[in-house]
Design an enzyme around this catalytic site. Structure first.
Site, PDB file in Angstrom:
ATOM      1  N   ARG A 192      10.382  -1.520  -4.376  1.00 45.98           N
ATOM      2  CA  ARG A 192       9.236  -1.490  -5.293  1.00 45.98           C
ATOM      3  C   ARG A 192       9.251  -0.146  -6.035  1.00 45.98           C
ATOM      4  O   ARG A 192       9.442   0.899  -5.411  1.00 45.98           O
ATOM      5  CB  ARG A 192       7.909  -1.674  -4.550  1.00 45.98           C
ATOM      6  N   ASP A 222      -1.102   4.903  -6.420  1.00 39.71           N
ATOM      7  CA  ASP A 222       0.308   4.692  -6.096  1.00 39.71           C
ATOM      8  C   ASP A 222       1.179   5.818  -6.620  1.00 39.71           C
ATOM      9  O   ASP A 222       2.251   6.077  -6.067  1.00 39.71           O
ATOM     10  CB  ASP A 222       0.775   3.349  -6.652  1.00 39.71           C
ATOM     11  N   LYS A 233      -3.514  -0.199  -8.589  1.00 40.82           N
ATOM     12  CA  LYS A 233      -3.480  -1.642  -8.772  1.00 40.82           C
ATOM     13  C   LYS A 233      -4.035  -2.073 -10.126  1.00 40.82           C
ATOM     14  O   LYS A 233      -5.026  -1.514 -10.602  1.00 40.82           O
ATOM     15  CB  LYS A 233      -4.300  -2.291  -7.643  1.00 40.82           C
ATOM     16  N   GLY A 251       0.856  -1.190   0.000  1.00 39.01           N
ATOM     17  CA  GLY A 251       0.000   0.000   0.000  1.00 39.01           C
ATOM     18  C   GLY A 251       0.883   1.227   0.000  1.00 39.01           C
ATOM     19  O   GLY A 251       1.792   1.335   0.844  1.00 39.01           O
TER      20      GLY A 251
HETATM   21  C1  LIG Z   1      -3.679   3.652  -0.447  1.00 33.44           C
HETATM   22  S1  LIG Z   1      -2.878   2.258  -1.059  1.00 33.44           S
HETATM   23  C2  LIG Z   1      -2.534   2.595  -2.697  1.00 33.44           C
HETATM   24  C3  LIG Z   1      -2.423   1.372  -3.554  1.00 33.44           C
HETATM   25  O1  LIG Z   1      -1.397   0.410  -3.162  1.00 33.44           O
HETATM   26  C4  LIG Z   1      -1.852  -0.904  -3.539  1.00 33.44           C
HETATM   27  O2  LIG Z   1      -0.866  -1.635  -4.240  1.00 33.44           O
HETATM   28  P1  LIG Z   1      -0.092  -2.848  -3.483  1.00 33.44           P
HETATM   29  O3  LIG Z   1      -1.117  -3.633  -2.728  1.00 33.44           O
HETATM   30  O4  LIG Z   1       0.565  -3.635  -4.612  1.00 33.44           O
HETATM   31  O5  LIG Z   1       0.920  -2.160  -2.607  1.00 33.44           O
HETATM   32  C5  LIG Z   1      -3.023  -0.627  -4.413  1.00 33.44           C
HETATM   33  O6  LIG Z   1      -2.603  -0.197  -5.706  1.00 33.44           O
HETATM   34  C6  LIG Z   1      -3.643   0.516  -3.645  1.00 33.44           C
HETATM   35  O7  LIG Z   1      -4.700   1.114  -4.278  1.00 33.44           O
END
Ligand SMILES: CSC[C@H]1O[C@H](OP(=O)(O)O)[C@H](O)[C@@H]1O
Length: 345
Positions: free
Chosen positions: A89, A237, A248, A47
């Site tokens: 990442r 992101d 995502k 996240g």
């Molecule tokens: C507020 S979290 C933003 C964003 O991060 C997540 O990606 P991941 O689970 O791969 O870190 C997802 O895209 C969330 O929407």
């Protein structure tokens, strides 16, 4: 929420292990920056805002463990700590924002003793985590003004307390609307392949009694076409200067379907997710993750061994599909290039 995503405690970093949710609520303790980097890369914590906090705490852990006789040696080793964390990442700009903020604190206090710098870095990392709580509550307050009474809100992935320091961005908007008594319900996309929606968003919302329906990603268009979705709210992101937004994988599809069905599509994110150095979303680096995330679920193989796989973890939604971007400083819509520049100050 009654869970902690991440916490600095007794000179170590405590994180809930998100790979074990929803079945097990396990907290891991991290005492060195390399194990924090591994936790970010392995999505123990994930996240955008959450990994920004984790990276900052990782820098503080790394600074504490540096053995140096001179400031030159300390700062050279601190640079290495930051590089290791920055390589975890590539897409979420919050990770780099957190690291750069820690670097600025170290640089601004270069004239102090090394132990004083170490203490200032620890305090800054804790401050970043605390600030995120307030930021997400403010995102929630602004965003809730866009959510009608009785709305059915579709969300994708997990932009919740688990993706932040505890309240969430997209889920912060949903929580704030629920707390305002708006009788909303949520449709949560499962979000293949890592299943953040099924495993994390559903877990968070059910604990708080927010009515939640889990759907597979390919069902979103069906419910939109039948008029069952009022609006969509997702996280981010990285948001480019023109409003193009990386989130995502699958978010772009949701946005296009929302546009096709005349459904408002909102992005909720702190201004630390803005990357105004990028003119548009075409320049946002997209993380490709291991094939095993697609071919396996909980270690069980669901595809023929050796099958070719692509696994981009994010996609970019062009600004023309985004009805508004909700930040802690207010809501931007229309001319994103000027609106985002103003809201970022
Ligand atoms: C507020 S979290 C933003 C964003 O991060 C997540 O990606 P991941 O689970 O791969 O870190 C997802 O895209 C969330 O929407």
């Amino acid at each position: 929420m009654s869970f902690r995503t991440i916490e600095w405690r007794d000179d170590a970093v405590i994180m809930i292990d998100q790979t074990l949710l929803p079945g097990q609520e396990v907290y891991n303790t991290y005492s060195d920056f390399r194990s924090v980097a591994e936790a970010i890369q392995g999505m123990i914590i994930r996240g955008a805002p959450a990994i920004g906090v984790a990276a900052a705490m990782g820098v503080a852990l790394g600074a504490r463990d540096i053995i140096a006789d001179t400031h030159e040696s300390f700062f050279r080793q601190l640079e290495n700590v930051c590089d290791v964390l920055a390589r975890t990442r590539p897409t979420a700009v919050n990770l780099f924002w957190g690291i750069e903020r820690m670097k600025r604190v170290a640089e601004a206090n270069r004239d102090k003793k090394l132990d004083q710098i170490r203490e200032l870095l620890k305090k800054e990392a804790i401050r970043i985590e605390e600030e995120d709580q307030t930021i997400c509550h403010n995102i929630g307050k602004w965003g809730a003004t866009l959510i009608p009474e009785g709305a059915t809100v579709l969300t994708h992935c997990n932009a919740g307390g688990l993706a932040t320091a505890g309240y969430g961005t997209a889920l912060g908007v949903i929580r704030a609307a629920h707390e305002a008594g708006k009788n909303i319900q949520v449709f949560a996309d499962e979000t293949r392949p890592w299943l953040q929606g099924a495993r994390l968003t559903a877990w968070e919302l059910m604990r708080e009694g927010i009515p939640t329906t889990l759907i597979s990603d390919n069902m979103a268009g069906f419910f939109m076409s039948r008029g069952e979705i009022t609006c969509c709210v997702v996280g981010a992101d990285r948001i480019a200067a023109n409003g193009d937004t990386a989130n995502k994988i699958g978010t772009y599809s949701v946005a296009v379907l929302a546009k096709e069905n005349n459904i408002p599509f909102y992005v909720a994110a702190p201004v630390s997710t803005l990357d105004l150095t990028l003119s548009d979303g075409g320049k946002i680096p997209i993380e490709e993750r291991p094939a095993s995330e697609v071919t396996h679920i909980k270690g069980i193989e669901i595809a023929p061994a050796g099958v070719r796989v692509r696994n981009p973890s994010f996609d970019v939604t062009p600004a023309r599909y985004i009805s508004a971007i909700i930040t802690e400083n207010g809501i931007v819509s229309g001319d994103y290039r000027s609106g985002l520049r103003k809201i970022s100050c």
